[in-house]
Design an enzyme around this catalytic site. Structure first.
Site, short mmCIF file in Angstrom:
data_model
loop_
_atom_site.label_atom_id
_atom_site.label_comp_id
_atom_site.label_asym_id
_atom_site.label_seq_id
_atom_site.Cartn_x
_atom_site.Cartn_y
_atom_site.Cartn_z
N GLY A 33 0.82 -1.21 0.00
CA GLY A 33 0.00 0.00 0.00
C GLY A 33 0.85 1.26 0.00
O GLY A 33 2.03 1.22 -0.35
N LEU A 35 0.51 3.62 -2.08
CA LEU A 35 0.92 3.52 -3.48
C LEU A 35 1.42 4.85 -4.03
O LEU A 35 0.88 5.92 -3.70
CB LEU A 35 -0.26 3.02 -4.33
CG LEU A 35 -0.82 1.66 -3.91
CD1 LEU A 35 -1.96 1.25 -4.84
CD2 LEU A 35 0.25 0.57 -3.88
N HIS A 36 2.45 4.80 -4.84
CA HIS A 36 3.01 5.98 -5.49
C HIS A 36 3.29 5.63 -6.95
O HIS A 36 2.99 4.51 -7.39
CB HIS A 36 4.27 6.45 -4.76
CG HIS A 36 5.29 5.36 -4.55
ND1 HIS A 36 5.93 4.73 -5.58
CD2 HIS A 36 5.73 4.76 -3.42
CE1 HIS A 36 6.75 3.81 -5.10
NE2 HIS A 36 6.64 3.80 -3.78
N HIS A 39 4.75 2.22 -7.88
CA HIS A 39 3.75 1.15 -8.00
C HIS A 39 2.92 1.34 -9.27
O HIS A 39 2.55 0.38 -9.94
CB HIS A 39 2.79 1.17 -6.81
CG HIS A 39 3.43 0.97 -5.48
ND1 HIS A 39 3.59 1.98 -4.57
CD2 HIS A 39 3.96 -0.14 -4.91
CE1 HIS A 39 4.18 1.52 -3.49
NE2 HIS A 39 4.42 0.24 -3.66
N GLN A 63 7.84 -9.39 7.80
CA GLN A 63 9.06 -8.94 7.11
C GLN A 63 9.67 -7.71 7.76
O GLN A 63 10.68 -7.20 7.28
CB GLN A 63 8.79 -8.72 5.62
CG GLN A 63 7.96 -7.48 5.29
CD GLN A 63 7.68 -7.39 3.81
OE1 GLN A 63 6.90 -8.15 3.26
NE2 GLN A 63 8.34 -6.46 3.11
N LYS A 151 13.93 -1.28 -7.82
CA LYS A 151 14.48 -0.55 -6.68
C LYS A 151 14.81 -1.51 -5.54
O LYS A 151 15.82 -1.36 -4.86
CB LYS A 151 13.51 0.52 -6.20
CG LYS A 151 14.14 1.34 -5.11
CD LYS A 151 13.21 2.39 -4.59
CE LYS A 151 13.47 2.62 -3.15
NZ LYS A 151 12.73 1.73 -2.28
N GLN A 155 15.41 -8.04 -3.25
CA GLN A 155 14.09 -8.71 -3.19
C GLN A 155 13.76 -9.37 -4.53
O GLN A 155 13.30 -10.52 -4.58
CB GLN A 155 13.02 -7.69 -2.82
CG GLN A 155 11.60 -8.18 -2.98
CD GLN A 155 10.58 -7.23 -2.41
OE1 GLN A 155 10.41 -7.15 -1.21
NE2 GLN A 155 9.88 -6.49 -3.26
N VAL A 178 11.48 4.16 -10.54
CA VAL A 178 10.94 5.47 -10.93
C VAL A 178 11.55 6.50 -9.97
O VAL A 178 11.61 6.28 -8.76
CB VAL A 178 9.40 5.50 -10.83
CG1 VAL A 178 8.86 6.86 -11.23
CG2 VAL A 178 8.80 4.41 -11.72
N SER A 188 7.61 4.57 -0.49
CA SER A 188 6.56 4.96 0.47
C SER A 188 7.18 5.63 1.69
O SER A 188 6.53 6.42 2.37
CB SER A 188 5.76 3.73 0.91
OG SER A 188 5.28 3.05 -0.23
O1 PAF Z 1 8.02 -4.77 -1.98
C1 PAF Z 1 7.07 -4.82 -1.18
O2 PAF Z 1 6.24 -3.91 -1.08
C2 PAF Z 1 6.92 -6.04 -0.29
O3 PAF Z 1 8.15 -6.51 0.14
C3 PAF Z 1 6.08 -7.16 -0.91
C4 PAF Z 1 6.76 -7.73 -2.15
C5 PAF Z 1 4.70 -6.63 -1.27
C6 PAF Z 1 5.91 -8.32 0.09
O4 PAF Z 1 5.25 -7.89 1.25
#
Ligand code: PAF
Length: 282
Positions: A33, A35-36, A39, A63, A151, A155, A178, A188
């Site tokens: 969430g 969101l920018h 995303h 996480q 970015k 991950q 971006v 975020s």
């Molecule tokens: O990159 C993220 O926003 C998070 O690590 C993800 C991939 C949604 C997992 O919670």
């Protein structure tokens, strides 16, 4: 058009199945969430490439390695829904914690080696939490394609490897970072920066970009590349570098750049932790 907002797994599965039965390919954009436009880029690409687009919004507690960071993470569901609506998202899956983790979790997905350095070294358990929740989202949505930003380079590498190692039938699509006009990578977490910190944070991009230019001119020594970036970072006392590394595709530090590599940085700007990176590839 407003996207359909679904909080529970069973109705989400039914909504996706209905679309799949109509022959639509399913694209998933996993998010936490707030969101920018970063995303937005993932969603736009998913919209172009897939018949139906699902955005998941879930601030995943497992996480976060600091409770405070989890609590402070921005939550802006209404604005996120409006944004998804403008981008033509079909389904927004926004489960609560009980839906995703109804009891104590005893099963985790752990990716070795690729998580030994960079954020993996400074955020114990972070990638285990990411890989576990992304696996759950893949099992719930069963998308044909899933979209991730460059970015979060480590991950992305971890998820690609997980999908390959576990034969998960999903295509991972990587989308470039971006940036704001002054180079700051969208995040975020930028919302937490004061005006001064926001300005200071631009040294991250400028340092990485100066090193990338030196690499483009032929410099291959990792220490020298890092030194170029460090000198620019050091011009702002608000910025404290957590790590700065040149790594290969397996996220292992290298002394000399001889193939595709990445210059990656994490820094604290005040009480906000930011990451950025610059691919060193032709
Ligand atoms: O990159 C993220 O926003 C998070 O690590 C993800 C991939 C949604 C997992 O919670």
């Amino acid at each position: 058009m407003k996207p359909e907002l679904i909080h529970q797994i069973d109705p989400l599965r039914a909504a996706v199945a209905g679309r799949r039965a109509r022959g639509l390919t399913i694209g998933l954009v996993p998010t936490m969430g707030a969101l920018h436009a970063g995303h937005g880029r993932l969603i736009e690409l998913a919209r172009r490439e897939c018949g139906a687009v699902v955005v998941s919004i879930f601030v995943n507690p497992i996480q976060f390695n600091q409770a405070e960071d989890f609590e402070r993470y921005p939550r802006t569901l209404q604005a996120d829904l409006d944004y998804c609506g403008r981008l033509g998202v079909d389904l927004v899956f926004a489960p609560d914690e009980r839906e995703m983790y109804p009891g104590p979790l005893r099963t985790f997905v752990n990716i070795e080696h690729l998580t030994d350095h960079l954020c993996g070294a400074f955020r114990p358990g972070h990638f285990r939490g990411v890989a576990t929740v992304v696996t759950k989202l893949f099992m719930i949505v069963q998308p044909d394609r899933a979209y991730f930003g460059r970015k979060d380079a480590q991950q992305l590498a971890v998820i690609r490897r997980m999908v390959a190692d576990l034969n998960i039938p999903v295509e991972i699509v990587a989308v470039p970072t971006v940036r704001e006009p002054d180079g700051l990578a969208l995040s975020s977490r930028n919302a937490r920066l004061s005006a001064e910190e926001r300005e200071a944070a631009t040294v991250l991009y400028r340092g990485l970009e100066a090193a990338r230019q030196a690499w483009a001119r032929g410099l291959r020594d990792a220490d020298q590349l890092k030194q170029i970036a460090r000198e620019i970072f050091a011009t702002r006392s608000e910025v404290r570098i957590e790590y700065l590394e040149v790594v290969d595709a397996e996220m292992q530090p290298v002394a000399m750049v001889s193939g595709p590599a990445l210059l990656a940085v994490a820094a604290w700007v005040g009480t906000t932790r930011l990451i950025d990176n610059m691919p060193l590839e032709p």
